[in-house]
Write an enzyme that holds these catalytic residues in place. Sequence first.
Site, mmCIF file in Angstrom:
data_model
loop_
_atom_site.group_PDB
_atom_site.id
_atom_site.type_symbol
_atom_site.label_atom_id
_atom_site.label_comp_id
_atom_site.label_asym_id
_atom_site.label_seq_id
_atom_site.Cartn_x
_atom_site.Cartn_y
_atom_site.Cartn_z
ATOM 1 N N ASP A 10 76.801 40.452 41.093
ATOM 2 C CA ASP A 10 78.010 40.272 40.278
ATOM 3 C C ASP A 10 79.235 40.832 40.993
ATOM 4 O O ASP A 10 80.370 40.504 40.634
ATOM 5 C CB ASP A 10 77.856 41.043 38.957
ATOM 6 C CG ASP A 10 77.585 40.139 37.772
ATOM 7 O OD1 ASP A 10 77.988 38.964 37.807
ATOM 8 O OD2 ASP A 10 76.992 40.633 36.791
ATOM 9 N N GLN A 33 74.010 41.409 31.989
ATOM 10 C CA GLN A 33 75.023 40.621 31.278
ATOM 11 C C GLN A 33 75.907 41.542 30.435
ATOM 12 O O GLN A 33 75.416 42.419 29.716
ATOM 13 C CB GLN A 33 74.326 39.567 30.388
ATOM 14 C CG GLN A 33 75.267 38.559 29.756
ATOM 15 C CD GLN A 33 75.966 37.647 30.775
ATOM 16 O OE1 GLN A 33 75.453 37.382 31.855
ATOM 17 N NE2 GLN A 33 77.144 37.175 30.428
ATOM 18 N N LYS A 37 72.054 30.658 33.521
ATOM 19 C CA LYS A 37 71.831 31.271 34.836
ATOM 20 C C LYS A 37 70.369 31.099 35.258
ATOM 21 O O LYS A 37 70.075 30.775 36.407
ATOM 22 C CB LYS A 37 72.234 32.760 34.794
ATOM 23 C CG LYS A 37 73.745 32.956 34.729
ATOM 24 C CD LYS A 37 74.186 34.381 34.412
ATOM 25 C CE LYS A 37 75.710 34.414 34.263
ATOM 26 N NZ LYS A 37 76.248 35.720 33.884
HETATM 27 N N1 GUN Z 1 80.058 38.582 30.971
HETATM 28 C C1 GUN Z 1 81.028 37.651 31.111
HETATM 29 N N2 GUN Z 1 81.092 37.209 32.390
HETATM 30 C C2 GUN Z 1 80.146 37.887 33.076
HETATM 31 C C3 GUN Z 1 79.728 37.859 34.432
HETATM 32 O O1 GUN Z 1 80.246 37.125 35.295
HETATM 33 N N3 GUN Z 1 78.707 38.702 34.742
HETATM 34 C C4 GUN Z 1 78.134 39.538 33.824
HETATM 35 N N4 GUN Z 1 77.155 40.339 34.234
HETATM 36 N N5 GUN Z 1 78.497 39.568 32.559
HETATM 37 C C5 GUN Z 1 79.501 38.769 32.188
#
Ligand code: GUN
Length: 288
Positions: A122, A99, A55
């Site tokens: 998100d 995350q 990311k």
């Molecule tokens: N863990 C797995 N997929 C995601 C996601 O799209 N966003 C976040 N914040 N954590 C995750």
Amino acid sequence: MNNNAKIIDGHAVSKLIYNDIDIKIKMLAKKNIIPGLAVIVVGNDPASKIYVKNKIIACQKYGIFSMKQEFSEDITENELLNFIEKLNINLKIHGILVQLPLPKHINSKKIIEAINPKKDVDGFSPSNIGRLVTNDPLFIPCTPYGILKILENQNIDFKSLEIVVIGTSNIVGKPIAMLMLNKGATVTLCNSKTKNLSLHTKNADIVIVATGKINTINGSMIKQGAIVVDVGINRNKEGKICGDVEFTSASQIASAITPVPGGVGPMTIAMLIYNTVRSAEIQQNLNN
Ligand code: GUN
């Protein structure tokens, strides 16, 4: 009857999103605005670390200001809440992402609710999920949004289609079902307790599989010409990356299928960057 499905190239679709992002970033730059994303990761989960690294790399590549904050496993819930509060009022930050999963002693719900919904790129906060349900979305969760963009790129008219979603997570299954419902599809959500999965999948025009389990479905379980979207990222016994769908048999029956890797995966990060840029636009009252 055997046919070979079209393999949907997620990288190609993500390039279209990045073109759009480039235009938006240039418009923002004219107003001296650089979109900013803060990413928080807690603990040492290797998968989470890789996702977060990717990311941040995408932010750097596309000209987004990024801030990565790593916390050790033993951070308290209050410390994390205080950190989020500072990001909520930081004018350089337009998107905040924590995350998941978080360590067990931290209440994930409380953390997600602490993020300002206007910076919740998100799309996981109750307010953003609520807005999705009422078909008035602010931020759409990135993986479901990526799936929507992939399907729209196939020129699909969702109205009156039968869509089966397997997996009911808050991150993928539930929001993609809601998105498809809002597009006019007839949606069935299946879970691990579903009695006869084939009964549902055999009837579907589109099957979206997000279970995190290898071989959740195979070619014998789908209708001739169906579209198959595979959200899973697993490792098989040989250590090779694979999805939730048994690809060889499914691709003989489907008309189109997303591969793993190279299908939905590239779209998740593209939509995160897109949401961050949109957040910067909205916070500056541009294009909303
Ligand atoms: N863990 C797995 N997929 C995601 C996601 O799209 N966003 C976040 N914040 N954590 C995750």
